[in-house]
Design a protein around this motif. Structure first.
Motif, PDB file in Angstrom:
ATOM      1  N   SER A  41      37.893 -31.645 -56.176  1.00 38.85           N
ATOM      2  CA  SER A  41      37.471 -32.902 -56.802  1.00 38.85           C
ATOM      3  C   SER A  41      37.117 -32.765 -58.289  1.00 38.85           C
ATOM      4  O   SER A  41      37.408 -33.688 -59.054  1.00 38.85           O
ATOM      5  CB  SER A  41      36.327 -33.531 -56.025  1.00 38.85           C
ATOM      6  OG  SER A  41      35.213 -32.691 -56.014  1.00 38.85           O
ATOM      7  N   ILE A  44      40.357 -33.059 -60.103  1.00 39.69           N
ATOM      8  CA  ILE A  44      40.840 -34.436 -60.032  1.00 39.69           C
ATOM      9  C   ILE A  44      40.088 -35.316 -61.023  1.00 39.69           C
ATOM     10  O   ILE A  44      40.685 -36.138 -61.732  1.00 39.69           O
ATOM     11  CB  ILE A  44      40.712 -34.972 -58.598  1.00 39.69           C
ATOM     12  CG1 ILE A  44      41.660 -34.212 -57.673  1.00 39.69           C
ATOM     13  CG2 ILE A  44      41.001 -36.461 -58.540  1.00 39.69           C
ATOM     14  CD1 ILE A  44      41.451 -34.497 -56.204  1.00 39.69           C
ATOM     15  N   PHE A  45      38.769 -35.141 -61.113  1.00 36.23           N
ATOM     16  CA  PHE A  45      37.971 -35.934 -62.048  1.00 36.23           C
ATOM     17  C   PHE A  45      38.358 -35.653 -63.496  1.00 36.23           C
ATOM     18  O   PHE A  45      38.424 -36.571 -64.319  1.00 36.23           O
ATOM     19  CB  PHE A  45      36.484 -35.692 -61.850  1.00 36.23           C
ATOM     20  CG  PHE A  45      35.937 -36.261 -60.570  1.00 36.23           C
ATOM     21  CD1 PHE A  45      36.404 -37.458 -60.065  1.00 36.23           C
ATOM     22  CD2 PHE A  45      34.957 -35.594 -59.872  1.00 36.23           C
ATOM     23  CE1 PHE A  45      35.912 -37.995 -58.888  1.00 36.23           C
ATOM     24  CE2 PHE A  45      34.452 -36.115 -58.696  1.00 36.23           C
ATOM     25  CZ  PHE A  45      34.929 -37.318 -58.197  1.00 36.23           C
ATOM     26  N   LEU A  47      41.313 -34.633 -64.569  1.00 32.00           N
ATOM     27  CA  LEU A  47      42.628 -35.243 -64.785  1.00 32.00           C
ATOM     28  C   LEU A  47      42.518 -36.760 -64.941  1.00 32.00           C
ATOM     29  O   LEU A  47      43.173 -37.348 -65.809  1.00 32.00           O
ATOM     30  CB  LEU A  47      43.571 -34.896 -63.643  1.00 32.00           C
ATOM     31  CG  LEU A  47      44.010 -33.438 -63.561  1.00 32.00           C
ATOM     32  CD1 LEU A  47      44.853 -33.209 -62.320  1.00 32.00           C
ATOM     33  CD2 LEU A  47      44.776 -33.039 -64.803  1.00 32.00           C
ATOM     34  N   LEU A  48      41.698 -37.390 -64.124  1.00 34.28           N
ATOM     35  CA  LEU A  48      41.512 -38.835 -64.242  1.00 34.28           C
ATOM     36  C   LEU A  48      40.847 -39.205 -65.568  1.00 34.28           C
ATOM     37  O   LEU A  48      41.208 -40.212 -66.195  1.00 34.28           O
ATOM     38  CB  LEU A  48      40.689 -39.363 -63.067  1.00 34.28           C
ATOM     39  CG  LEU A  48      41.400 -39.388 -61.724  1.00 34.28           C
ATOM     40  CD1 LEU A  48      40.446 -39.826 -60.627  1.00 34.28           C
ATOM     41  CD2 LEU A  48      42.606 -40.294 -61.774  1.00 34.28           C
ATOM     42  N   PHE A  49      39.887 -38.420 -66.007  1.00 36.32           N
ATOM     43  CA  PHE A  49      39.254 -38.671 -67.297  1.00 36.32           C
ATOM     44  C   PHE A  49      40.254 -38.513 -68.438  1.00 36.32           C
ATOM     45  O   PHE A  49      40.258 -39.302 -69.394  1.00 36.32           O
ATOM     46  CB  PHE A  49      38.072 -37.737 -67.506  1.00 36.32           C
ATOM     47  CG  PHE A  49      37.401 -37.928 -68.832  1.00 36.32           C
ATOM     48  CD1 PHE A  49      36.618 -39.045 -69.066  1.00 36.32           C
ATOM     49  CD2 PHE A  49      37.572 -37.004 -69.849  1.00 36.32           C
ATOM     50  CE1 PHE A  49      36.011 -39.242 -70.296  1.00 36.32           C
ATOM     51  CE2 PHE A  49      36.973 -37.193 -71.077  1.00 36.32           C
ATOM     52  CZ  PHE A  49      36.188 -38.315 -71.301  1.00 36.32           C
ATOM     53  N   LEU A  51      43.497 -38.981 -68.232  1.00 38.45           N
ATOM     54  CA  LEU A  51      44.382 -40.142 -68.157  1.00 38.45           C
ATOM     55  C   LEU A  51      43.715 -41.377 -68.758  1.00 38.45           C
ATOM     56  O   LEU A  51      44.340 -42.144 -69.507  1.00 38.45           O
ATOM     57  CB  LEU A  51      44.772 -40.400 -66.702  1.00 38.45           C
ATOM     58  CG  LEU A  51      45.739 -41.544 -66.448  1.00 38.45           C
ATOM     59  CD1 LEU A  51      47.087 -41.256 -67.093  1.00 38.45           C
ATOM     60  CD2 LEU A  51      45.905 -41.749 -64.954  1.00 38.45           C
ATOM     61  N   TYR A  52      42.441 -41.553 -68.470  1.00 39.51           N
ATOM     62  CA  TYR A  52      41.688 -42.670 -69.053  1.00 39.51           C
ATOM     63  C   TYR A  52      41.620 -42.551 -70.574  1.00 39.51           C
ATOM     64  O   TYR A  52      41.835 -43.534 -71.291  1.00 39.51           O
ATOM     65  CB  TYR A  52      40.284 -42.717 -68.455  1.00 39.51           C
ATOM     66  CG  TYR A  52      39.346 -43.634 -69.182  1.00 39.51           C
ATOM     67  CD1 TYR A  52      39.449 -45.009 -69.047  1.00 39.51           C
ATOM     68  CD2 TYR A  52      38.371 -43.122 -70.034  1.00 39.51           C
ATOM     69  CE1 TYR A  52      38.593 -45.858 -69.727  1.00 39.51           C
ATOM     70  CE2 TYR A  52      37.515 -43.969 -70.720  1.00 39.51           C
ATOM     71  CZ  TYR A  52      37.632 -45.334 -70.565  1.00 39.51           C
ATOM     72  OH  TYR A  52      36.790 -46.162 -71.254  1.00 39.51           O
ATOM     73  N   THR A  55      44.946 -43.360 -72.146  1.00 39.38           N
ATOM     74  CA  THR A  55      45.203 -44.795 -72.056  1.00 39.38           C
ATOM     75  C   THR A  55      44.409 -45.567 -73.105  1.00 39.38           C
ATOM     76  O   THR A  55      44.952 -46.463 -73.770  1.00 39.38           O
ATOM     77  CB  THR A  55      44.844 -45.305 -70.648  1.00 39.38           C
ATOM     78  OG1 THR A  55      45.572 -44.554 -69.680  1.00 39.38           O
ATOM     79  CG2 THR A  55      45.173 -46.769 -70.503  1.00 39.38           C
TER      80      THR A  55
END
Length: 92
Positions: A41, A44-45, A47-49, A51-52, A55
């Motif tokens: 996790s 994953i966090f 990678l999501l950060f 991506l955010y 963006t």
């Protein structure tokens, strides 16, 4: 509270929860069945950060507005400064 302290407090709280799940301090069948997701996790966090962040940067670049009036005003001021410098004897 500064932004750095906010980030540090949130990250330390998330790390404390994650560590309690990994260390086995919290017992629940759902956690035990999904331990492999709990282990990855943080990745994953991150990678999501990322991506955010990408963006948000791309959105702000694409919606950046041009200031045509300010550009014209700046060109006039540059011309005035060059004329003033020429009058004072500066040559380039």
């Amino acid at each position: 509270m500064t932004k750095l302290l906010e980030w540090i407090s949130v990250i330390s709280a998330v790390f404390a929860v994650w560590y309690s799940l990994i260390g086995g301090y919290v017992k629940h069948p759902m956690i035990e069945n999904n331990m492999n997701i709990v282990l990855v996790s943080p990745i994953i966090f991150v990678l999501l950060f990322g991506l955010y962040a990408v963006t948000v940067v791309l959105y702000r670049v694409f919606t950046f507005n041009n200031c045509e009036e300010a550009a014209k005003e700046l060109q006039v001021e540059i011309a005035e400064a060059r004329k003033d410098l020429l009058d004072k004897g500066l040559k380039w």
